[in-house]
Design a protein around this motif. Structure first.
Motif, PDB file in Angstrom:
ATOM      1  N   LEU A   1      -8.829   4.011  -4.912  1.00 11.66           N
ATOM      2  CA  LEU A   1      -9.907   3.054  -4.697  1.00 11.66           C
ATOM      3  C   LEU A   1      -9.940   1.996  -5.795  1.00 11.66           C
ATOM      4  O   LEU A   1     -10.153   0.803  -5.521  1.00 11.66           O
ATOM      5  CB  LEU A   1     -11.244   3.793  -4.630  1.00 11.66           C
TER       6      LEU A   1
ATOM      7  N   ALA B   1      -7.031  -4.606   3.584  1.00 16.66           N
ATOM      8  CA  ALA B   1      -5.774  -5.351   3.492  1.00 16.66           C
ATOM      9  C   ALA B   1      -5.401  -6.036   4.801  1.00 16.66           C
ATOM     10  O   ALA B   1      -4.361  -6.690   4.888  1.00 16.66           O
ATOM     11  CB  ALA B   1      -4.647  -4.419   3.069  1.00 16.66           C
TER      12      ALA B   1
ATOM     13  N   ALA C   1      -8.847   1.088   2.509  1.00 12.36           N
ATOM     14  CA  ALA C   1      -7.949   0.163   1.811  1.00 12.36           C
ATOM     15  C   ALA C   1      -7.084  -0.585   2.822  1.00 12.36           C
ATOM     16  O   ALA C   1      -6.867  -1.798   2.701  1.00 12.36           O
ATOM     17  CB  ALA C   1      -7.078   0.925   0.824  1.00 12.36           C
TER      18      ALA C   1
ATOM     19  N   VAL D   1     -10.091   6.866   1.630  1.00 13.84           N
ATOM     20  CA  VAL D   1      -9.843   5.641   0.875  1.00 13.84           C
ATOM     21  C   VAL D   1      -8.644   4.893   1.454  1.00 13.84           C
ATOM     22  O   VAL D   1      -8.647   3.663   1.561  1.00 13.84           O
ATOM     23  CB  VAL D   1      -9.627   5.948  -0.617  1.00 13.84           C
TER      24      VAL D   1
ATOM     25  N   THR E   1      -6.858  -5.046  -5.707  1.00 17.16           N
ATOM     26  CA  THR E   1      -5.840  -5.716  -4.900  1.00 17.16           C
ATOM     27  C   THR E   1      -6.435  -6.444  -3.696  1.00 17.16           C
ATOM     28  O   THR E   1      -6.053  -7.578  -3.387  1.00 17.16           O
ATOM     29  CB  THR E   1      -4.798  -4.690  -4.418  1.00 17.16           C
ATOM     30  N   TRP E   2      -7.348  -5.773  -3.017  1.00 16.10           N
ATOM     31  CA  TRP E   2      -7.976  -6.337  -1.812  1.00 16.10           C
ATOM     32  C   TRP E   2      -9.495  -6.188  -1.905  1.00 16.10           C
ATOM     33  O   TRP E   2     -10.081  -5.307  -1.254  1.00 16.10           O
ATOM     34  CB  TRP E   2      -7.473  -5.628  -0.555  1.00 16.10           C
TER      35      TRP E   2
ATOM     36  N   LEU F   1     -15.093  -1.419   0.306  1.00 17.94           N
ATOM     37  CA  LEU F   1     -14.560  -0.647  -0.817  1.00 17.94           C
ATOM     38  C   LEU F   1     -15.595  -0.527  -1.931  1.00 17.94           C
ATOM     39  O   LEU F   1     -15.723   0.536  -2.561  1.00 17.94           O
ATOM     40  CB  LEU F   1     -13.284  -1.307  -1.349  1.00 17.94           C
TER      41      LEU F   1
ATOM     42  N   LEU G   1       0.819  -1.215   0.000  1.00 17.25           N
ATOM     43  CA  LEU G   1       0.000   0.000   0.000  1.00 17.25           C
ATOM     44  C   LEU G   1       0.851   1.263   0.000  1.00 17.25           C
ATOM     45  O   LEU G   1       0.498   2.263  -0.630  1.00 17.25           O
ATOM     46  CB  LEU G   1      -0.926  -0.017   1.226  1.00 17.25           C
TER      47      LEU G   1
ATOM     48  N   ALA H   1      -7.109  -0.344  -5.033  1.00 16.51           N
ATOM     49  CA  ALA H   1      -7.357  -1.118  -3.825  1.00 16.51           C
ATOM     50  C   ALA H   1      -8.409  -2.201  -4.063  1.00 16.51           C
ATOM     51  O   ALA H   1      -8.277  -3.326  -3.556  1.00 16.51           O
ATOM     52  CB  ALA H   1      -7.807  -0.193  -2.699  1.00 16.51           C
ATOM     53  N   ARG H   2      -9.448  -1.875  -4.825  1.00 15.08           N
ATOM     54  CA  ARG H   2     -10.497  -2.876  -5.086  1.00 15.08           C
ATOM     55  C   ARG H   2      -9.953  -4.045  -5.896  1.00 15.08           C
ATOM     56  O   ARG H   2     -10.384  -5.186  -5.715  1.00 15.08           O
ATOM     57  CB  ARG H   2     -11.664  -2.231  -5.824  1.00 15.08           C
TER      58      ARG H   2
ATOM     59  N   ALA I   1      -1.728   4.170  -7.739  1.00 12.06           N
ATOM     60  CA  ALA I   1      -2.751   5.012  -7.131  1.00 12.06           C
ATOM     61  C   ALA I   1      -2.754   6.433  -7.673  1.00 12.06           C
ATOM     62  O   ALA I   1      -3.479   7.288  -7.166  1.00 12.06           O
ATOM     63  CB  ALA I   1      -2.549   5.036  -5.617  1.00 12.06           C
TER      64      ALA I   1
END
Length: 224
Positions: free
Chosen positions: A96, A132, A128, A124, A102-103, A108, A9, A99-100, A16
């Motif tokens: 976001l 995670a 996130a 966010v 990835t996790w 999210l 992250l 992150a969505r 990002a």
């Protein structure tokens, strides 16, 4: 919780969108407030203890499960500059999205549905981090580091500053970053009982004013 998730992250290569933003450094360079590594350190220290503290507290509160809509409104209230509000939402939307992928998480997904044009980036960050498996301390550190890491990286490009010097600035600020993150988490833990008004509201008027000048410039290297 896995520390590896924190590294992912916080990694500057996490897609990002931060590479397109200077955190106010481009305007500060143009105005002559950043000319070398010493100036960069002063700029980053000021940013860390103002907007960095605010972002870290918002992120920590989100990681603790505070209402994202209330936090987003609090972020708006703490960001007078329309240009900075726009930048924060663009960064939040890109974060976001990453992150969505990835996790994946229901939280999210719900945030994306609630804020189709993007929630503020620190909010966010917090969600996130939670997705995670990270905690509020991790979220606060990520947001605080973002507040100084972006300007440091951008200044290397803007001034052809030696990257070793820029990295040394971040290393010297590390103890203060820890202090800011700790203060942010302490405030965030009070939100459940006292509401979002308890969160820090430190201001940086020159950043706000500079952001408006920067947004009006027809030629610029960074989006903010």
């Amino acid at each position: 919780m896995t520390r590896a998730a924190l590294l992912v992250l916080a990694d500057g290569r996490f897609p990002a969108g931060g590479h397109a933003h200077s955190g106010g450094a481009e305007e500060a360079v143009r105005a002559g407030r950043i000319t070398d590594a010493a100036d960069l350190e002063r700029f980053c220290r000021g940013r860390l203890h103002t907007t960095g503290l605010v972002a870290a507290a918002l992120a920590a509160a989100a990681a603790l499960g505070a209402d994202p809509a209330a936090l987003d409104a609090a972020a708006d209230a703490r960001t007078p500059s329309p240009a900075l509000r726009t930048a924060a939402r663009k960064l939040g939307r890109q974060l976001l999205r990453a992150a969505r992928a990835t996790w994946p998480s229901d939280d999210l997904d719900a945030l994306a549905a609630r804020f189709p044009k993007g929630a503020h980036q620190p909010v966010v960050f917090g969600l996130a981090a939670r997705a995670a498996g990270l905690g509020p301390d991790d979220a606060a550190h990520c947001a605080a580091y973002e507040s100084v890491g972006g300007p440091a990286t951008a200044t290397v490009r803007l001034l052809s500053l030696d990257p070793f010097d820029a990295t040394a600035v971040l290393a010297r600020l590390a103890p203060e970053l820890d202090q800011v993150a700790d203060r942010a988490v302490r405030a965030a833990r009070r939100v459940a009982d006292e509401g979002v008004d308890v969160l820090p509201a430190a201001s940086a008027p020159l950043l706000e004013i500079g952001a408006e000048f920067h947004a009006a410039r027809p030629v610029r290297l960074f989006a903010s």
